[in-house]
Scaffold this motif. Structure first.
Motif, PDB file in Angstrom:
ATOM      1  N   SER A 130       0.827  -1.215   0.000  1.00 22.98           N
ATOM      2  CA  SER A 130       0.000   0.000   0.000  1.00 22.98           C
ATOM      3  C   SER A 130       0.860   1.264   0.000  1.00 22.98           C
ATOM      4  CB  SER A 130      -0.933   0.005   1.215  1.00 22.98           C
ATOM      5  OG  SER A 130      -0.176  -0.037   2.421  1.00 22.98           O
ATOM      6  N   LEU A 146       3.554   4.408  -1.215  1.00 28.12           N
ATOM      7  CA  LEU A 146       3.543   5.538  -2.151  1.00 28.12           C
ATOM      8  C   LEU A 146       4.953   5.844  -2.632  1.00 28.12           C
ATOM      9  CD1 LEU A 146       1.291   8.222  -0.379  1.00 28.12           C
ATOM     10  CD2 LEU A 146       0.741   7.017  -2.507  1.00 28.12           C
ATOM     11  N   GLU A 176       1.252   4.741  -6.832  1.00 23.92           N
ATOM     12  CA  GLU A 176       1.063   3.551  -6.021  1.00 23.92           C
ATOM     13  C   GLU A 176       1.020   2.345  -6.942  1.00 23.92           C
ATOM     14  OE1 GLU A 176      -2.574   4.224  -3.953  1.00 23.92           O
ATOM     15  OE2 GLU A 176      -3.809   4.145  -5.762  1.00 23.92           O
ATOM     16  N   SER A 220      -2.906  -1.727  -5.843  1.00 27.57           N
ATOM     17  CA  SER A 220      -3.106  -1.207  -4.493  1.00 27.57           C
ATOM     18  C   SER A 220      -4.579  -1.127  -4.161  1.00 27.57           C
ATOM     19  CB  SER A 220      -2.476   0.181  -4.357  1.00 27.57           C
ATOM     20  OG  SER A 220      -2.797   0.749  -3.103  1.00 27.57           O
TER      21      SER A 220
END
Length: 293
Positions: free
Chosen positions: A239, A241, A282, A286
Motif C-alpha cells: 500500500s 507511495l 502507487e 493497491s
C-alpha cells in the motif's frame, strides 16, 4: 563604505546599491536580510539600531561581495528554512526550496492518518529536507536517506540531529537502491531533472554554486526517473507511495515511465506558482484509493 563607523541607514543604502548593480532582484530586502545576518538579529531588532559596529560592518561587506558574485543567500547564511525545520546547507547539496514542500503536502493529503507511514526512503536526500519533514509529521516513522555524495549524507545527519530526528533516521552514501533491503511505506525523491542542454541557462546562483550531479538529468532530464522506477516496485510496500518532485512539463513522461513499471498516478500537486511539482504513484493493484486510509 568608509573605515569609520557609519549609520545603519547608510550601510543599508550602500548595500542595496551594490546588490542592484550586480543584478540582484529585491536588493533592498536582501540588504536588510544580510544586515540582520551580520548583526545576529531579526527584522524587529534591526529597527532598534541606528549604527553598525565596525567588526559587523566588515562581516557585512564580505557577505555583500559574495552575494554580488551571485552566491546564494542560504549559502552565505549557512542555513535555510524548509517546512517547519531549519536546515544547514552546503555546496554539497541543493538548497531546499519552497516548491519542494508540495511533496509533503501531497503526502499529508494521501496519508492523513499519522500512524499509516512507518518506513520512509528518501533517494538523493541532499540536506535531508524531504525525509526530515516527513518524519516530523509521522511520529511513528523511521527513515533512510541515500545520497551519492558522502558529504551530503553527513550534512543530512547533522540536520537530523539539529531537528531532534536523529534517532529516527539514518543516512547513507550510495547510488539509489544499492545495498538496500526491505520495503518502505513511502519512497520520496527529488532527483536530478534538468535536461543537459538547459544547465548553462540556469540562474547563476544555481548553475555556479549548486552541485551539477544534483541538477543534470541527462539529455531529456528523465534519466534518474528511469533508474529509480526500474527498481521502485521491489522496495515499495503493498500500500506504499512513491512521490517524486518533477520539473515543469515532465508530468506526462514521468507518469508514462511509472506506468510501464506497474505504478499508477494517484495525485499530481502544484507548487505555489501553479506548476505541477509532485507526482504520487502507487502499485496498480493497491487497495487504497487517493486520500483514503
Amino acid at each position: 563604505m568608509s573605515a569609520n563607523p557609519v549609520s545603519l541607514k547608510q550601510v543599508l543604502d550602500d548595500t542595496a546599491r551594490a546588490l542592484a548593480q550586480a543584478g540582484i532582484e529585491s536588493a533592498r530586502m536582501e540588504a536588510r536580510r544580510l544586515a540582520c545576518w551580520a548583526l545576529g538579529c531579526d527584522a524587529a531588532g534591526l529597527l532598534t539600531r541606528d549604527t553598525i559596529p565596525e567588526d559587523v560592518r566588515e562581516r557585512l561587506i564580505s557577505a555583500v561581495k559574495r552575494r554580488c558574485r551571485r552566491e546564494p543567500m542560504a549559502m552565505i547564511e549557512g542555513e535555510t528554512g524548509f517546512w517547519s525545520l531549519t536546515l544547514g546547507v552546503s555546496e554539497a547539496t541543493l538548497i531546499p526550496r519552497g516548491d519542494s514542500e508540495a511533496l509533503i503536502e501531497a503526502l499529508l493529503a494521501l496519508r492523513p492518518d499519522r500512524a499509516s507511514v512507518r518506513t520512509i526512503l528518501d533517494l538523493g536526500t541532499g540536506t535531508g529536507c524531504l525525509l526530515l519533514a516527513a518524519l516530523s509529521e509521522y511520529p511513528e516513522a523511521f527513515g533512510v536517506g541515500i545520497d551519492l555524495a558522502p558529504e551530503a549524507a553527513r550534512l543530512a545527519l547533522r540536520n537530523a540531529a539539529r531537528n531532534r530526528l536523529g534517532t529516527r533516521s539514518v543516512f547513507l552514501a550510495g547510488s539509489w537502491f544499492t545495498a538496500l533491503k526491505g520495503q518502505f511505506d513511502l519512497i520520496l525523491s527529488n532527483p536530478p531533472y534538468i535536461p543537459a542542454g538547459e544547465i548553462a541557462g540556469l540562474m547563476p546562483e544555481v548553475r555556479d554554486y549548486e552541485p551539477s550531479r544534483a541538477l543534470a538529468g541527462g539529455n531529456d532530464g528523465l534519466d534518474a526517473y528511469r533508474a529509480i522506477l526500474t527498481e521502485a516496485s521491489d522496495y515499495l510496500s503493498p500500500s506504499g507511495l512513491v512521490i517524486f518532485e518533477i520539473g515543469q512539463g515532465q508530468e506526462r513522461d514521468v507518469t508514462r515511465i511509472a506506468q510501464e513499471k506497474g505504478l499508477k498516478l494517484c495525485e499530481a500537486r502544484a507548487d505555489l506558482g501553479g506548476i505541477i511539482r509532485a507526482l504520487c504513484f502507487e502499485r496498480e493493484d493497491s487497495a487504497l484509493s487517493p486520500g483514503y486510509e
